[in-house]
Structure formats: C-alpha cells, structure tokens
Enzyme design. Structure first.
Site, PDB file in Angstrom:
ATOM      1  N   ALA A  87       0.821  -1.211   0.000  1.00 41.42           N
ATOM      2  CA  ALA A  87       0.000   0.000   0.000  1.00 41.42           C
ATOM      3  C   ALA A  87       0.854   1.259   0.000  1.00 41.42           C
ATOM      4  O   ALA A  87       0.446   2.299   0.502  1.00 41.42           O
ATOM      5  CB  ALA A  87      -0.941   0.000   1.202  1.00 41.42           C
TER       6      ALA A  87
ATOM      7  N   ARG B 298      18.271  -0.106  -9.810  1.00 41.97           N
ATOM      8  CA  ARG B 298      17.239  -1.093  -9.485  1.00 41.97           C
ATOM      9  C   ARG B 298      17.875  -2.377  -8.962  1.00 41.97           C
ATOM     10  O   ARG B 298      17.337  -3.053  -8.090  1.00 41.97           O
ATOM     11  CB  ARG B 298      16.386  -1.380 -10.720  1.00 41.97           C
ATOM     12  CG  ARG B 298      15.523  -0.201 -11.173  1.00 41.97           C
ATOM     13  CD  ARG B 298      14.676  -0.549 -12.391  1.00 41.97           C
ATOM     14  NE  ARG B 298      13.837   0.577 -12.793  1.00 41.97           N
ATOM     15  CZ  ARG B 298      14.203   1.506 -13.655  1.00 41.97           C
ATOM     16  NH1 ARG B 298      15.419   1.463 -14.189  1.00 41.97           N
ATOM     17  NH2 ARG B 298      13.378   2.483 -13.987  1.00 41.97           N
TER      18      ARG B 298
ATOM     19  N   VAL C 112       5.404  -5.712 -10.035  1.00 44.80           N
ATOM     20  CA  VAL C 112       5.834  -4.327 -10.229  1.00 44.80           C
ATOM     21  C   VAL C 112       7.135  -4.039  -9.476  1.00 44.80           C
ATOM     22  O   VAL C 112       7.858  -3.103  -9.788  1.00 44.80           O
ATOM     23  CB  VAL C 112       4.725  -3.350  -9.780  1.00 44.80           C
ATOM     24  CG1 VAL C 112       5.124  -1.902 -10.027  1.00 44.80           C
ATOM     25  CG2 VAL C 112       3.413  -3.653 -10.499  1.00 44.80           C
ATOM     26  N   SER C 113       7.472  -4.856  -8.495  1.00 45.39           N
ATOM     27  CA  SER C 113       8.648  -4.646  -7.646  1.00 45.39           C
ATOM     28  C   SER C 113       9.947  -4.678  -8.455  1.00 45.39           C
ATOM     29  O   SER C 113      10.071  -5.437  -9.422  1.00 45.39           O
ATOM     30  CB  SER C 113       8.698  -5.728  -6.564  1.00 45.39           C
ATOM     31  OG  SER C 113       7.463  -5.845  -5.887  1.00 45.39           O
TER      32      SER C 113
ATOM     33  N   HIS D 204      14.196  -3.700 -18.032  1.00 48.98           N
ATOM     34  CA  HIS D 204      13.675  -2.452 -17.481  1.00 48.98           C
ATOM     35  C   HIS D 204      14.847  -1.682 -16.889  1.00 48.98           C
ATOM     36  O   HIS D 204      15.296  -1.945 -15.782  1.00 48.98           O
ATOM     37  CB  HIS D 204      12.645  -2.773 -16.398  1.00 48.98           C
ATOM     38  CG  HIS D 204      11.977  -1.572 -15.805  1.00 48.98           C
ATOM     39  ND1 HIS D 204      11.489  -0.534 -16.572  1.00 48.98           N
ATOM     40  CD2 HIS D 204      11.692  -1.246 -14.506  1.00 48.98           C
ATOM     41  CE1 HIS D 204      10.940   0.371 -15.777  1.00 48.98           C
ATOM     42  NE2 HIS D 204      11.060  -0.030 -14.520  1.00 48.98           N
TER      43      HIS D 204
END
Length: 312
Positions: free
Chosen positions: A8, A88, A118-119, A175
């Site tokens: 969240a 990342r 998404v992590s 990514h």
C-alpha cells in the site's frame, strides 16, 4: 472481478485508486504489512467514490492474505523503493525475500490468479515470483514495458507538440539502461516518427527514456508512482476485460527472439488468460545486438538471485 494489490505504498495505492476510479473491477483489496496503512488508504479511496462517482469497493487489510482469497488478479508492488544513487539492481537481496514471501501467500489463497509484478529490479523479481509460484508463464507477468513506453511517448509528445495519445511505440528488453528502443516501429498519427523528429533529438529522447526512472528519483528522492500505478492498472484492465490488447510486458522467453530461459520485455497479446500470445517483431542486426546485451544483463542478475539464500 476481484483484484488484490499487495503493497500500500505510493505505487500500490495509486494502482488501487485507478482501478476503483475507472471501475475496472468490482472489488479491490489493498494489503500491506504495516498496521493501518492499507486500511487507511483504502478507506480514503472509498470515501472519494461519492465525489468522483464510482462503485468499486476498496478494502484494506494488514497482512491477512485470507481476505485476498479467490482474487482474479494480484498486483505485487511490495519492496523497497529506490533512493538517489541507487540502481534497481541494488534492491535485489531485500526485495527478493519480500516478493518470494508475498508470492507464496498469494498462491496459497488464490491459486488461479494471474500475478502482475511491479517490484524492482523488475525483470528478476518477475523471475522470482514465477519460480516461487510454479504457475505457467502466461500467468506471471512483469510490468515494465508499459511504463517505459509511456515515458517514451510522453517525451515525444513534448518534442512534437502533439497529444501523447497520437503516439504508438514499443520498447523491448530489460527495465533500465539496457532497454531496447525501436524507433522504426514508432508512429505519430500513423506517420513514422523519423519524419517528424531529427535523429539527434530522437536519440536524446531514447536516452532520457532509459533513465526515466532515475530522473524522477533525483527529482523526488524516491521512485515514481503515478505512472507505474496507472501502468499496472492498465494491465489489470486488459486481463479482466479480456481486451486482447498488445502491450510490452516482461515474461519468460522460451525461444522467442532466439532467447531461452530469460525474463525480458516483449510485446504480447494480453487477455483473460494473461499472456495469450507473444508477438515476435522482426529485428535488424543492431536491435538484435541490443537485445542480446539486455539478455546478458538480466541473466547476470538472475544468477545473483539464484545465489541468494532462500530466506533472504
């Protein structure tokens, strides 16, 4: 349709908000490990419903995966965000442990769910979730290409002075710095982008896109969330509405593009079964070389993950 968003934080809450506001699903469960955070943000989103006129019910829970049972789609956003100076890949050890634990809990209560990761580091966390879940590859998908392509389109729209909706483009590969741009597949209102943007300016936009996440980290001191959250929600929509939408996603390649057993971004048809078809574009020699560079980098980080203790 029921969707669970795990984490969240900024990205997860944004994803839940977009899912609710656009009434993409009937029910959104927002889960977090920190007491009260998910409940508070979900309540805030639900209290916005009378103002912005939507009916999607949002519920927050603290680390109780039984409340996520029978989710159709689960979005995993859990993990530490980047800080200035970090790549990342610096997040791998901590976030691998988090993603592994989350995935185990997700499949326990929603064994038929499609998982969107998404992590970060995205490609390797998709690998982590896939091998942990033991689900078929079409049901574990990484969100990267949607976001990278959106950034690319936004930068082009600024340069050209047009609506970003008029721009169609595609980015492949990992990514991050090794993403593979495909300007010859980019059009603006059906016009090849090379007819509208000079080569040096186009190259500058491509480089800016590669560092798009890093640029935002430098500006804000943490990772982006509006665009990533919306990108994840777009993927959910393609699945739950069975849109057969062609979008770039991270998936385990099994021979496509001449690559085996590596997780990279490629265009795919997304529908009710998750990945319904991988689209193989014809790449030229330069693009193939860039794709190979991307593969090598992702594979190296996958090997780092393989060397970590399972409880990491």
């Amino acid at each position: 349709m029921k969707v669970t968003v795990v984490g969240a934080g900024n990205v997860g809450a944004t994803c839940a908000d977009v899912l609710a506001y656009r009434e993409i699903v009937n029910e959104v469960i927002l889960l977090d490990i920190k007491e009260g955070v998910a409940e508070g943000k979900a309540l805030d989103i639900w209290q916005k419903a009378p103002i912005t006129q939507y009916d999607t019910k949002t519920t927050g829970v603290t680390n109780d995966y039984s409340k996520t049972a029978n989710s159709d789609v689960v979005v995993i956003t859990s993990g530490l965000p980047r800080k200035p100076g970090m790549t990342r890949d610096d997040l791998i050890s901590t976030n691998a442990g988090i993603v592994r634990a989350v995935t185990e809990s997700v499949v326990k209560y929603s064994p038929n769910a499609i998982i969107i990761v998404v992590s970060n580091p995205l490609d390797v966390m998709t690998y982590c979730a896939h091998i942990t879940s033991k689900l078929p590859r079409n049901k574990v998908i990484g969100m990267a290409g949607v976001l990278d392509t959106a950034r690319y389109r936004a930068f082009l729209a600024d340069e050209i002075g047009c609506s970003p909706k008029e721009i169609q483009g595609m980015l492949l590969g990992g990514h991050g710095d090794t993403m593979v741009p495909l300007p010859r597949y980019t059009t603006v209102g059906g016009i090849p982008v090379t007819e509208l943007v000079e080569a040096d300016k186009l190259n500058a936009i491509i480089e800016r896109t590669k560092n798009g996440g890093g640029e935002l980290v430098k500006l804000m001191g943490t990772s982006a969330w509006y665009a990533p959250g919306a990108a994840a929600a777009q993927m959910v929509e393609a699945i739950v509405k069975d849109q057969k939408k062609i979008i770039p996603v991270c998936i385990k390649l099994e021979g496509e593009y001449g690559i085996d057993d590596c997780y990279l971004g490629v265009p795919a048809v997304i529908g009710k079964n998750g990945i319904e078809k991988v689209i193989e574009l014809k790449l030229n020699a330069e693009e193939k070389a860039l794709m190979e560079t991307s593969r090598k980098h992702v594979k190296e980080v996958m090997n780092v993950l393989d060397g970590l203790p399972q409880q990491a």
